[in-house]
Design a protein around this motif. Structure first.
Motif, PDB file in Angstrom:
ATOM      1  N   GLU A  83     -73.672  32.032 -33.737  1.00  0.00           N
ATOM      2  CA  GLU A  83     -74.733  32.667 -34.521  1.00  0.00           C
ATOM      3  C   GLU A  83     -75.898  31.707 -34.730  1.00  0.00           C
ATOM      4  O   GLU A  83     -77.067  32.098 -34.595  1.00  0.00           O
ATOM      5  CB  GLU A  83     -74.182  33.138 -35.875  1.00  0.00           C
ATOM      6  N   PHE A  84     -75.602  30.464 -35.058  1.00  0.00           N
ATOM      7  CA  PHE A  84     -76.668  29.484 -35.255  1.00  0.00           C
ATOM      8  C   PHE A  84     -77.400  29.204 -33.948  1.00  0.00           C
ATOM      9  O   PHE A  84     -78.608  28.962 -33.939  1.00  0.00           O
ATOM     10  CB  PHE A  84     -76.104  28.182 -35.839  1.00  0.00           C
ATOM     11  N   LYS A  85     -76.675  29.237 -32.843  1.00  0.00           N
ATOM     12  CA  LYS A  85     -77.334  29.015 -31.549  1.00  0.00           C
ATOM     13  C   LYS A  85     -78.372  30.106 -31.285  1.00  0.00           C
ATOM     14  O   LYS A  85     -79.455  29.843 -30.764  1.00  0.00           O
ATOM     15  CB  LYS A  85     -76.301  28.997 -30.423  1.00  0.00           C
ATOM     16  N   ARG A  86     -78.027  31.347 -31.664  1.00  0.00           N
ATOM     17  CA  ARG A  86     -78.967  32.453 -31.459  1.00  0.00           C
ATOM     18  C   ARG A  86     -80.244  32.277 -32.294  1.00  0.00           C
ATOM     19  O   ARG A  86     -81.309  32.766 -31.919  1.00  0.00           O
ATOM     20  CB  ARG A  86     -78.298  33.776 -31.817  1.00  0.00           C
ATOM     21  N   THR A  87     -80.116  31.607 -33.431  1.00  0.00           N
ATOM     22  CA  THR A  87     -81.284  31.444 -34.313  1.00  0.00           C
ATOM     23  C   THR A  87     -81.966  30.098 -34.138  1.00  0.00           C
ATOM     24  O   THR A  87     -82.940  29.803 -34.838  1.00  0.00           O
ATOM     25  CB  THR A  87     -80.859  31.603 -35.784  1.00  0.00           C
ATOM     26  N   GLY A  88     -81.451  29.261 -33.242  1.00  0.00           N
ATOM     27  CA  GLY A  88     -82.091  27.982 -32.975  1.00  0.00           C
ATOM     28  C   GLY A  88     -81.727  26.877 -33.942  1.00  0.00           C
ATOM     29  O   GLY A  88     -82.408  25.847 -34.000  1.00  0.00           O
ATOM     30  N   HIS A  89     -80.659  27.044 -34.708  1.00  0.00           N
ATOM     31  CA  HIS A  89     -80.225  26.019 -35.657  1.00  0.00           C
ATOM     32  C   HIS A  89     -79.166  25.119 -35.016  1.00  0.00           C
ATOM     33  O   HIS A  89     -78.302  25.595 -34.289  1.00  0.00           O
ATOM     34  CB  HIS A  89     -79.621  26.645 -36.917  1.00  0.00           C
ATOM     35  N   ALA A  90     -79.223  23.833 -35.328  1.00  0.00           N
ATOM     36  CA  ALA A  90     -78.165  22.918 -34.916  1.00  0.00           C
ATOM     37  C   ALA A  90     -77.011  23.042 -35.895  1.00  0.00           C
ATOM     38  O   ALA A  90     -77.219  23.202 -37.095  1.00  0.00           O
ATOM     39  CB  ALA A  90     -78.681  21.484 -34.887  1.00  0.00           C
ATOM     40  N   PHE A  91     -75.779  22.988 -35.386  1.00  0.00           N
ATOM     41  CA  PHE A  91     -74.618  23.143 -36.253  1.00  0.00           C
ATOM     42  C   PHE A  91     -73.494  22.288 -35.703  1.00  0.00           C
ATOM     43  O   PHE A  91     -72.793  22.684 -34.775  1.00  0.00           O
ATOM     44  CB  PHE A  91     -74.202  24.622 -36.329  1.00  0.00           C
ATOM     45  N   ARG A  92     -73.337  21.088 -36.264  1.00  0.00           N
ATOM     46  CA  ARG A  92     -72.312  20.152 -35.777  1.00  0.00           C
ATOM     47  C   ARG A  92     -71.589  19.505 -36.959  1.00  0.00           C
ATOM     48  O   ARG A  92     -71.649  18.289 -37.146  1.00  0.00           O
ATOM     49  CB  ARG A  92     -72.951  19.080 -34.896  1.00  0.00           C
ATOM     50  N   PRO A  93     -70.904  20.272 -37.776  1.00  0.00           N
ATOM     51  CA  PRO A  93     -70.228  19.688 -38.936  1.00  0.00           C
ATOM     52  C   PRO A  93     -68.911  19.022 -38.562  1.00  0.00           C
ATOM     53  O   PRO A  93     -68.350  19.278 -37.503  1.00  0.00           O
ATOM     54  CB  PRO A  93     -69.974  20.912 -39.819  1.00  0.00           C
ATOM     55  N   ALA A  94     -68.425  18.170 -39.447  1.00  0.00           N
ATOM     56  CA  ALA A  94     -67.043  17.723 -39.357  1.00  0.00           C
ATOM     57  C   ALA A  94     -66.170  18.903 -39.763  1.00  0.00           C
ATOM     58  O   ALA A  94     -66.441  19.555 -40.770  1.00  0.00           O
ATOM     59  CB  ALA A  94     -66.812  16.533 -40.282  1.00  0.00           C
TER      60      ALA A  94
END
Length: 478
Positions: A123-134
Protein backbone atom coordinates in the motif's frame (compact mmCIF):
# COMPACT_ATOMS: atom_id res chain seq x y z
CA UNK A 1 -14.09 7.54 10.16
CA UNK A 2 -10.90 7.35 12.24
CA UNK A 3 -10.98 7.00 16.02
CA UNK A 4 -8.20 7.96 18.39
CA UNK A 5 -7.77 7.85 22.15
CA UNK A 6 -5.15 8.25 24.87
CA UNK A 7 -5.31 6.28 28.09
CA UNK A 8 -5.69 8.34 31.34
CA UNK A 9 -2.47 9.00 33.25
CA UNK A 10 -3.59 6.85 36.20
CA UNK A 11 -4.07 3.89 33.92
CA UNK A 12 -0.85 4.63 32.08
CA UNK A 13 1.28 4.32 35.16
CA UNK A 14 -0.09 0.84 35.74
CA UNK A 15 0.11 -0.54 32.23
CA UNK A 16 3.50 0.97 31.46
CA UNK A 17 5.25 -0.08 34.62
CA UNK A 18 6.07 -3.51 33.24
CA UNK A 19 6.92 -2.62 29.65
CA UNK A 20 8.97 0.52 30.31
CA UNK A 21 11.85 1.33 30.10
CA UNK A 22 11.81 -0.76 26.86
CA UNK A 23 9.13 1.37 25.20
CA UNK A 24 10.80 4.60 26.28
CA UNK A 25 14.01 3.58 24.53
CA UNK A 26 12.41 1.61 21.69
CA UNK A 27 8.99 3.05 20.70
CA UNK A 28 6.66 0.32 19.53
CA UNK A 29 3.45 0.07 17.52
CA UNK A 30 1.02 -2.85 17.70
CA UNK A 31 -0.65 -3.14 14.32
CA UNK A 32 -3.49 -5.23 12.93
CA UNK A 33 -5.21 -5.11 9.55
CA UNK A 34 -8.40 -6.44 8.06
CA UNK A 35 -8.25 -7.05 4.31
CA UNK A 36 -10.30 -8.25 1.33
CA UNK A 37 -8.15 -11.38 1.02
CA UNK A 38 -4.71 -12.89 1.48
CA UNK A 39 -2.72 -11.62 -1.55
CA UNK A 40 -0.83 -8.44 -0.68
CA UNK A 41 -0.47 -7.34 -4.29
CA UNK A 42 -4.06 -8.00 -5.33
CA UNK A 43 -6.20 -7.58 -2.21
CA UNK A 44 -6.62 -4.38 -0.22
CA UNK A 45 -6.91 -3.17 3.37
CA UNK A 46 -10.39 -2.57 4.83
CA UNK A 47 -9.42 -1.56 8.36
CA UNK A 48 -6.29 -0.67 10.30
CA UNK A 49 -5.75 -0.50 14.04
CA UNK A 50 -2.62 0.90 15.69
CA UNK A 51 -1.61 1.13 19.35
CA UNK A 52 1.47 3.31 19.89
CA UNK A 53 3.52 2.84 23.04
CA UNK A 54 6.44 5.14 23.86
CA UNK A 55 7.74 7.44 26.58
CA UNK A 56 4.70 9.69 26.13
CA UNK A 57 2.23 6.92 26.86
CA UNK A 58 -0.23 4.73 24.96
CA UNK A 59 -2.36 5.97 22.07
CA UNK A 60 -5.00 3.99 20.18
CA UNK A 61 -6.04 4.80 16.64
CA UNK A 62 -8.12 2.96 14.07
CA UNK A 63 -9.92 3.62 10.83
CA UNK A 64 -11.98 1.82 8.27
CA UNK A 65 -10.39 1.97 4.83
CA UNK A 66 -12.17 2.05 1.48
CA UNK A 67 -10.48 -0.80 -0.41
CA UNK A 68 -11.83 0.43 -3.75
CA UNK A 69 -12.83 -3.19 -4.41
CA UNK A 70 -15.67 -5.46 -3.27
CA UNK A 71 -15.24 -7.36 0.00
CA UNK A 72 -15.93 -11.10 -0.48
CA UNK A 73 -18.96 -12.40 1.38
CA UNK A 74 -17.00 -14.80 3.61
CA UNK A 75 -14.65 -11.95 4.61
CA UNK A 76 -17.66 -9.80 5.51
CA UNK A 77 -18.99 -12.62 7.69
CA UNK A 78 -15.61 -13.12 9.39
CA UNK A 79 -14.86 -9.48 10.19
CA UNK A 80 -18.30 -7.90 10.24
CA UNK A 81 -17.01 -5.23 7.85
CA UNK A 82 -19.43 -4.80 4.95
CA UNK A 83 -19.17 -3.00 1.64
CA UNK A 84 -21.62 -0.39 2.97
CA UNK A 85 -19.40 0.32 6.01
CA UNK A 86 -16.35 1.18 3.90
CA UNK A 87 -18.18 2.98 1.08
CA UNK A 88 -17.61 6.41 2.63
CA UNK A 89 -14.36 5.57 4.43
CA UNK A 90 -11.10 7.23 3.36
CA UNK A 91 -8.86 5.36 0.94
CA UNK A 92 -5.42 4.24 2.05
CA UNK A 93 -3.89 7.00 -0.05
CA UNK A 94 -5.85 9.54 2.00
CA UNK A 95 -4.66 7.95 5.26
CA UNK A 96 -1.08 7.20 4.18
CA UNK A 97 0.55 10.30 5.68
CA UNK A 98 -1.07 9.80 9.09
CA UNK A 99 -0.33 6.06 9.18
CA UNK A 100 3.26 6.71 8.17
CA UNK A 101 3.66 9.30 10.91
CA UNK A 102 2.24 6.94 13.55
CA UNK A 103 4.58 4.11 12.58
CA UNK A 104 7.68 6.22 11.93
CA UNK A 105 10.63 5.16 14.09
CA UNK A 106 8.70 2.42 15.92
CA UNK A 107 9.16 -1.33 16.09
CA UNK A 108 6.35 -2.80 14.01
CA UNK A 109 4.66 -5.55 16.05
CA UNK A 110 1.97 -7.78 14.58
CA UNK A 111 0.70 -11.36 14.78
CA UNK A 112 1.96 -13.27 11.73
CA UNK A 113 3.76 -10.04 10.99
CA UNK A 114 4.67 -10.94 7.43
CA UNK A 115 1.01 -10.66 6.45
CA UNK A 116 0.41 -7.17 7.88
CA UNK A 117 3.85 -5.91 6.90
CA UNK A 118 3.44 -7.21 3.35
CA UNK A 119 0.09 -5.43 2.88
CA UNK A 120 1.35 -2.13 4.26
CA UNK A 121 4.54 -2.41 2.23
CA UNK A 122 2.51 -2.70 -0.95
CA UNK A 123 0.00 0.00 0.00
CA UNK A 124 2.79 2.43 0.85
CA UNK A 125 4.55 1.57 -2.40
CA UNK A 126 1.42 2.61 -4.31
CA UNK A 127 1.45 5.99 -2.55
CA UNK A 128 5.18 6.58 -2.87
CA UNK A 129 6.02 6.23 0.83
CA UNK A 130 9.11 4.43 2.11
CA UNK A 131 8.30 1.74 4.66
CA UNK A 132 11.19 -0.19 6.23
CA UNK A 133 10.44 -0.73 9.93
CA UNK A 134 12.02 -3.20 12.29
CA UNK A 135 9.47 -6.02 12.40
CA UNK A 136 8.57 -8.25 15.34
CA UNK A 137 6.16 -11.16 14.99
CA UNK A 138 4.26 -12.04 18.17
CA UNK A 139 3.82 -15.63 16.99
CA UNK A 140 7.58 -16.08 16.98
CA UNK A 141 7.89 -14.16 20.22
CA UNK A 142 5.36 -16.46 21.88
CA UNK A 143 7.11 -19.56 20.57
CA UNK A 144 10.42 -18.30 21.93
CA UNK A 145 9.20 -17.23 25.38
CA UNK A 146 6.66 -20.02 25.88
CA UNK A 147 8.23 -23.06 24.17
CA UNK A 148 6.20 -25.52 26.20
CA UNK A 149 3.00 -24.69 24.31
CA UNK A 150 2.19 -26.14 20.90
CA UNK A 151 -0.28 -23.50 19.70
CA UNK A 152 0.52 -19.83 19.27
CA UNK A 153 -2.44 -18.46 17.33
CA UNK A 154 -3.98 -15.26 18.62
CA UNK A 155 -6.97 -17.20 19.95
CA UNK A 156 -4.66 -19.63 21.76
CA UNK A 157 -2.62 -16.81 23.27
CA UNK A 158 -5.75 -14.97 24.40
CA UNK A 159 -7.11 -18.10 26.07
CA UNK A 160 -3.80 -19.10 27.65
CA UNK A 161 -3.04 -15.69 29.14
CA UNK A 162 -6.68 -14.82 29.90
CA UNK A 163 -6.64 -11.71 27.76
CA UNK A 164 -9.73 -9.54 27.48
CA UNK A 165 -11.23 -10.04 24.03
CA UNK A 166 -13.28 -7.07 22.81
CA UNK A 167 -13.73 -7.35 19.04
CA UNK A 168 -12.05 -10.38 17.52
CA UNK A 169 -11.20 -10.03 13.79
CA UNK A 170 -11.50 -6.25 14.01
CA UNK A 171 -8.28 -4.30 13.64
CA UNK A 172 -8.20 -2.35 16.89
CA UNK A 173 -9.62 -5.24 18.92
CA UNK A 174 -6.85 -7.56 17.76
CA UNK A 175 -4.19 -4.88 18.23
CA UNK A 176 -5.42 -4.53 21.82
CA UNK A 177 -4.87 -8.26 22.34
CA UNK A 178 -1.26 -7.86 21.20
CA UNK A 179 -0.77 -4.98 23.62
CA UNK A 180 -2.21 -7.07 26.47
CA UNK A 181 0.05 -9.97 25.50
CA UNK A 182 3.05 -7.63 25.57
CA UNK A 183 2.20 -6.67 29.14
CA UNK A 184 1.74 -10.31 30.16
CA UNK A 185 5.19 -11.11 28.79
CA UNK A 186 6.74 -8.48 31.05
CA UNK A 187 4.83 -9.80 34.03
CA UNK A 188 6.19 -13.33 33.52
CA UNK A 189 9.73 -12.61 32.27
CA UNK A 190 12.52 -10.33 33.36
CA UNK A 191 12.83 -7.16 31.22
CA UNK A 192 16.38 -8.13 30.24
CA UNK A 193 15.20 -11.51 28.95
CA UNK A 194 12.40 -9.94 26.91
CA UNK A 195 14.71 -7.33 25.42
CA UNK A 196 17.31 -9.94 24.50
CA UNK A 197 14.69 -12.14 22.80
CA UNK A 198 13.14 -9.21 20.93
CA UNK A 199 16.54 -8.04 19.73
CA UNK A 200 17.35 -11.48 18.33
CA UNK A 201 14.00 -11.83 16.58
CA UNK A 202 13.98 -8.45 14.87
CA UNK A 203 17.56 -8.90 13.63
CA UNK A 204 16.74 -12.14 11.80
CA UNK A 205 14.79 -12.74 8.59
CA UNK A 206 11.06 -12.83 9.24
CA UNK A 207 10.50 -16.55 8.82
CA UNK A 208 6.99 -17.99 8.70
CA UNK A 209 5.77 -18.50 12.24
CA UNK A 210 5.34 -22.26 11.79
CA UNK A 211 8.82 -22.82 10.30
CA UNK A 212 11.58 -24.03 12.59
CA UNK A 213 14.57 -21.70 12.36
CA UNK A 214 16.87 -24.68 12.89
CA UNK A 215 15.96 -25.87 9.38
CA UNK A 216 17.36 -22.65 7.95
CA UNK A 217 20.53 -22.82 10.01
CA UNK A 218 21.28 -26.32 8.71
CA UNK A 219 21.13 -25.37 5.02
CA UNK A 220 24.60 -25.30 3.41
CA UNK A 221 25.95 -22.46 1.26
CA UNK A 222 26.46 -24.68 -1.80
CA UNK A 223 24.91 -25.27 -5.21
CA UNK A 224 21.74 -27.29 -5.05
CA UNK A 225 17.97 -27.55 -5.14
CA UNK A 226 15.61 -26.57 -2.33
CA UNK A 227 12.07 -27.83 -1.75
CA UNK A 228 9.31 -26.05 0.18
CA UNK A 229 6.52 -28.19 1.64
CA UNK A 230 3.18 -27.05 3.02
CA UNK A 231 0.46 -28.68 5.06
CA UNK A 232 0.21 -32.47 4.84
CA UNK A 233 3.65 -32.64 3.25
CA UNK A 234 2.45 -31.33 -0.10
CA UNK A 235 5.23 -29.79 -2.25
CA UNK A 236 4.73 -26.04 -2.74
CA UNK A 237 7.79 -24.88 -4.64
CA UNK A 238 11.11 -26.17 -5.94
CA UNK A 239 14.00 -23.89 -6.88
CA UNK A 240 17.68 -24.08 -7.70
CA UNK A 241 20.46 -21.98 -6.22
CA UNK A 242 24.17 -21.35 -6.47
CA UNK A 243 24.08 -20.63 -2.72
CA UNK A 244 21.28 -22.62 -1.10
CA UNK A 245 21.27 -20.84 2.26
CA UNK A 246 21.29 -17.34 0.78
CA UNK A 247 18.61 -18.15 -1.79
CA UNK A 248 16.26 -19.74 0.75
CA UNK A 249 16.68 -16.79 3.11
CA UNK A 250 15.79 -14.42 0.28
CA UNK A 251 12.30 -15.95 0.19
CA UNK A 252 11.75 -14.86 3.78
CA UNK A 253 13.60 -11.55 3.99
CA UNK A 254 12.40 -9.76 0.86
CA UNK A 255 9.74 -7.09 0.49
CA UNK A 256 7.29 -9.57 -1.09
CA UNK A 257 6.13 -7.29 -3.86
CA UNK A 258 4.88 -10.40 -5.64
CA UNK A 259 1.83 -12.10 -4.16
CA UNK A 260 3.27 -15.49 -5.15
CA UNK A 261 6.35 -14.93 -2.94
CA UNK A 262 4.19 -13.88 -0.01
CA UNK A 263 1.86 -16.85 -0.44
CA UNK A 264 4.74 -19.33 -0.62
CA UNK A 265 6.41 -17.93 2.50
CA UNK A 266 3.17 -18.05 4.47
CA UNK A 267 2.39 -21.65 3.49
CA UNK A 268 5.85 -23.17 3.94
CA UNK A 269 6.07 -25.55 6.89
CA UNK A 270 9.12 -27.62 5.99
CA UNK A 271 12.22 -27.13 3.87
CA UNK A 272 14.39 -29.80 2.28
CA UNK A 273 17.39 -29.47 0.01
CA UNK A 274 19.65 -31.55 -2.23
CA UNK A 275 23.25 -30.37 -2.78
CA UNK A 276 24.62 -30.31 -6.34
CA UNK A 277 28.16 -30.32 -7.70
CA UNK A 278 27.56 -27.10 -9.63
CA UNK A 279 25.13 -24.87 -11.48
CA UNK A 280 24.42 -27.37 -14.27
CA UNK A 281 23.68 -30.10 -11.75
CA UNK A 282 21.28 -27.83 -9.87
CA UNK A 283 19.44 -26.89 -13.07
CA UNK A 284 19.05 -30.51 -14.16
CA UNK A 285 17.94 -31.66 -10.72
CA UNK A 286 15.39 -28.84 -10.46
CA UNK A 287 13.89 -29.69 -13.87
CA UNK A 288 13.57 -33.37 -12.95
CA UNK A 289 12.09 -32.81 -9.48
CA UNK A 290 9.48 -30.34 -10.69
CA UNK A 291 8.21 -32.94 -13.17
CA UNK A 292 8.22 -35.68 -10.54
CA UNK A 293 6.59 -33.78 -7.67
CA UNK A 294 4.48 -31.19 -9.55
CA UNK A 295 4.67 -28.48 -6.82
CA UNK A 296 1.70 -26.12 -6.85
CA UNK A 297 3.70 -22.90 -7.30
CA UNK A 298 6.00 -24.04 -10.13
CA UNK A 299 4.58 -23.13 -13.54
CA UNK A 300 7.70 -23.65 -15.65
CA UNK A 301 9.57 -26.95 -15.97
CA UNK A 302 6.33 -28.95 -15.74
CA UNK A 303 5.84 -32.34 -17.38
CA UNK A 304 6.27 -32.06 -21.16
CA UNK A 305 4.51 -35.20 -22.38
CA UNK A 306 2.49 -33.19 -24.91
CA UNK A 307 5.55 -31.48 -26.40
CA UNK A 308 5.57 -31.94 -30.16
CA UNK A 309 7.34 -30.71 -33.29
CA UNK A 310 6.84 -30.64 -37.04
CA UNK A 311 8.81 -33.20 -39.05
CA UNK A 312 9.46 -32.36 -42.71
CA UNK A 313 9.53 -35.31 -45.12
CA UNK A 314 9.51 -35.55 -48.94
CA UNK A 315 6.47 -36.93 -50.78
CA UNK A 316 6.15 -36.85 -54.56
CA UNK A 317 8.98 -34.33 -54.68
CA UNK A 318 7.35 -31.93 -52.19
CA UNK A 319 8.18 -31.32 -48.51
CA UNK A 320 5.26 -32.07 -46.24
CA UNK A 321 4.92 -31.56 -42.48
CA UNK A 322 3.65 -34.08 -39.93
CA UNK A 323 3.37 -33.69 -36.16
CA UNK A 324 5.44 -35.98 -33.95
CA UNK A 325 5.59 -36.22 -30.16
CA UNK A 326 8.44 -36.95 -27.80
CA UNK A 327 7.51 -40.64 -27.68
CA UNK A 328 8.82 -40.96 -31.24
CA UNK A 329 12.08 -42.94 -30.99
CA UNK A 330 13.81 -40.63 -33.47
CA UNK A 331 12.56 -37.40 -31.89
CA UNK A 332 15.91 -36.34 -30.38
CA UNK A 333 17.97 -37.34 -33.42
CA UNK A 334 16.01 -36.21 -36.51
CA UNK A 335 17.58 -33.13 -38.18
CA UNK A 336 14.23 -32.32 -39.83
CA UNK A 337 12.30 -31.42 -36.67
CA UNK A 338 10.99 -27.89 -36.24
CA UNK A 339 9.26 -26.04 -33.46
CA UNK A 340 8.87 -27.58 -29.98
CA UNK A 341 5.30 -26.70 -29.09
CA UNK A 342 3.39 -27.30 -25.86
CA UNK A 343 0.59 -29.19 -27.63
CA UNK A 344 -0.80 -30.08 -31.07
CA UNK A 345 -3.29 -27.22 -31.14
CA UNK A 346 -0.55 -24.68 -30.57
CA UNK A 347 1.64 -26.36 -33.20
CA UNK A 348 -1.08 -26.30 -35.88
CA UNK A 349 -1.99 -22.69 -35.20
CA UNK A 350 1.67 -21.66 -35.34
CA UNK A 351 2.34 -23.44 -38.66
CA UNK A 352 -0.79 -22.02 -40.27
CA UNK A 353 0.18 -18.51 -39.25
CA UNK A 354 3.75 -19.13 -40.36
CA UNK A 355 2.64 -20.46 -43.75
CA UNK A 356 0.47 -17.38 -44.34
CA UNK A 357 3.32 -15.09 -43.34
CA UNK A 358 5.69 -16.69 -45.88
CA UNK A 359 3.12 -17.46 -48.61
CA UNK A 360 3.61 -21.22 -48.20
CA UNK A 361 1.00 -23.64 -49.48
CA UNK A 362 -1.31 -25.18 -46.85
CA UNK A 363 -2.11 -28.14 -49.13
CA UNK A 364 1.49 -29.01 -49.92
CA UNK A 365 2.47 -28.76 -46.23
CA UNK A 366 -0.40 -31.06 -45.31
CA UNK A 367 -2.45 -28.52 -43.35
CA UNK A 368 -5.34 -28.59 -45.80
CA UNK A 369 -6.86 -31.01 -48.30
CA UNK A 370 -8.08 -30.06 -51.76
CA UNK A 371 -11.84 -30.49 -52.09
CA UNK A 372 -13.33 -30.10 -55.56
CA UNK A 373 -10.85 -27.48 -56.64
CA UNK A 374 -7.45 -27.37 -58.31
CA UNK A 375 -5.75 -24.92 -55.91
CA UNK A 376 -5.76 -24.23 -52.17
CA UNK A 377 -7.89 -21.51 -50.65
CA UNK A 378 -4.82 -19.38 -49.85
CA UNK A 379 -3.91 -19.42 -53.55
CA UNK A 380 -7.28 -17.94 -54.45
CA UNK A 381 -6.70 -14.98 -52.12
CA UNK A 382 -3.09 -14.53 -53.29
CA UNK A 383 -1.52 -15.93 -50.07
CA UNK A 384 0.03 -18.93 -51.82
CA UNK A 385 2.40 -18.71 -54.81
CA UNK A 386 0.84 -21.77 -56.47
CA UNK A 387 2.84 -24.80 -55.37
CA UNK A 388 -0.47 -26.70 -55.22
CA UNK A 389 -1.45 -26.11 -58.86
CA UNK A 390 1.99 -26.08 -60.52
CA UNK A 391 2.48 -22.31 -60.79
CA UNK A 392 5.42 -22.51 -58.33
CA UNK A 393 7.94 -25.33 -58.93
CA UNK A 394 8.21 -27.85 -56.11
CA UNK A 395 11.95 -27.26 -55.71
CA UNK A 396 11.37 -23.53 -55.25
CA UNK A 397 8.63 -24.12 -52.68
CA UNK A 398 10.78 -26.69 -50.84
CA UNK A 399 13.67 -24.23 -50.66
CA UNK A 400 11.39 -21.52 -49.26
CA UNK A 401 9.98 -23.93 -46.67
CA UNK A 402 13.46 -24.89 -45.45
CA UNK A 403 14.66 -21.30 -45.38
CA UNK A 404 11.59 -20.03 -43.56
CA UNK A 405 11.56 -22.82 -40.97
CA UNK A 406 15.28 -22.83 -40.29
CA UNK A 407 14.93 -20.65 -37.13
CA UNK A 408 12.52 -23.30 -35.78
CA UNK A 409 14.90 -26.21 -36.28
CA UNK A 410 15.38 -28.50 -33.30
CA UNK A 411 19.07 -29.30 -32.74
CA UNK A 412 19.51 -33.07 -33.00
CA UNK A 413 21.51 -34.83 -30.29
CA UNK A 414 25.12 -34.17 -31.39
CA UNK A 415 26.63 -37.47 -30.20
CA UNK A 416 26.26 -41.10 -31.24
CA UNK A 417 25.17 -42.11 -27.76
CA UNK A 418 25.24 -41.14 -24.12
CA UNK A 419 27.78 -38.73 -22.67
CA UNK A 420 28.93 -37.61 -19.24
CA UNK A 421 29.19 -33.87 -18.68
CA UNK A 422 32.00 -33.14 -16.22
CA UNK A 423 31.32 -30.54 -13.51
CA UNK A 424 33.41 -30.14 -10.34
CA UNK A 425 34.07 -33.84 -9.89
CA UNK A 426 30.57 -34.93 -10.85
CA UNK A 427 29.38 -36.61 -14.06
CA UNK A 428 25.95 -35.65 -15.40
CA UNK A 429 24.74 -38.44 -17.68
CA UNK A 430 22.72 -37.30 -20.71
CA UNK A 431 21.59 -39.05 -23.87
CA UNK A 432 19.21 -37.83 -26.56
CA UNK A 433 18.43 -34.67 -24.55
CA UNK A 434 17.35 -36.77 -21.56
CA UNK A 435 18.94 -36.55 -18.10
CA UNK A 436 19.74 -39.88 -16.45
CA UNK A 437 21.34 -38.63 -13.21
CA UNK A 438 24.61 -37.51 -11.66
CA UNK A 439 27.34 -39.92 -10.54
CA UNK A 440 31.02 -39.88 -9.63
CA UNK A 441 32.57 -42.53 -11.90
CA UNK A 442 32.34 -43.63 -15.52
CA UNK A 443 31.35 -47.11 -14.37
CA UNK A 444 28.36 -45.66 -12.52
CA UNK A 445 27.52 -43.56 -15.58
CA UNK A 446 27.49 -46.65 -17.84
CA UNK A 447 25.27 -48.46 -15.36
CA UNK A 448 22.79 -45.57 -15.46
CA UNK A 449 22.59 -45.67 -19.23
CA UNK A 450 22.02 -49.43 -19.13
CA UNK A 451 18.77 -48.91 -17.19
CA UNK A 452 17.00 -48.04 -20.44
CA UNK A 453 16.15 -45.24 -22.87
CA UNK A 454 14.74 -42.03 -21.41
CA UNK A 455 12.21 -39.67 -22.94
CA UNK A 456 13.27 -36.44 -24.67
CA UNK A 457 13.01 -33.55 -22.16
CA UNK A 458 12.58 -30.04 -23.56
CA UNK A 459 14.10 -28.47 -20.43
CA UNK A 460 17.19 -30.68 -20.65
CA UNK A 461 17.39 -29.75 -24.33
CA UNK A 462 17.55 -26.06 -23.44
CA UNK A 463 19.74 -26.37 -20.35
CA UNK A 464 22.32 -28.77 -21.79
CA UNK A 465 22.28 -27.14 -25.23
CA UNK A 466 23.42 -23.81 -23.75
CA UNK A 467 25.98 -25.55 -21.53
CA UNK A 468 27.52 -27.44 -24.46
CA UNK A 469 28.01 -24.20 -26.36
CA UNK A 470 30.12 -22.84 -23.50
CA UNK A 471 31.84 -26.09 -22.44
CA UNK A 472 32.55 -28.27 -25.49
CA UNK A 473 35.71 -29.71 -23.90
CA UNK A 474 34.01 -31.08 -20.78
CA UNK A 475 32.17 -33.95 -22.49
CA UNK A 476 33.08 -37.62 -21.96
CA UNK A 477 31.66 -40.14 -24.45
CA UNK A 478 30.28 -43.30 -22.84
Amino acid sequence: MATSSTLPQTVLSAVLSASLPFASRFPIAFVDLETTGGAATADRITEIGIIEVDADGVREWSSLVNPQAPIPEFIQQLTGISNEMVADAPTFAELADEISARLEGKIFIAHNARFDHGFLKNEFKRTGHAFRPAVLCTVRLSRKLFPGFARHSLDAIAERHRLQVTQRHRALGDAQLLWQFWQKIHEEHAPEAVEETVSKLISRPSLPSHLDAAQIEAIPSTHGVYLFYGANGMPLYIGKANNLRRRVLSHFSGDHLASKELEISQQTERIDWIPAVGELGALLQEARLVKQLMPSHNVLLRDNREICAWRLYPRNGQLKATLVGTDDMFFAHDPQLYGLFDNKRQAKAALKSFADQHALCHVVLGLEKLRDRSACFASQVKKCLGACDGREPSDAHNARVLEAMQPWQVQPWPYEGAVALRENGGLHVVDGWAYYGTVETLEEAAALVATGKRRFDVDVYRIVGKWLERNPGRVQLL
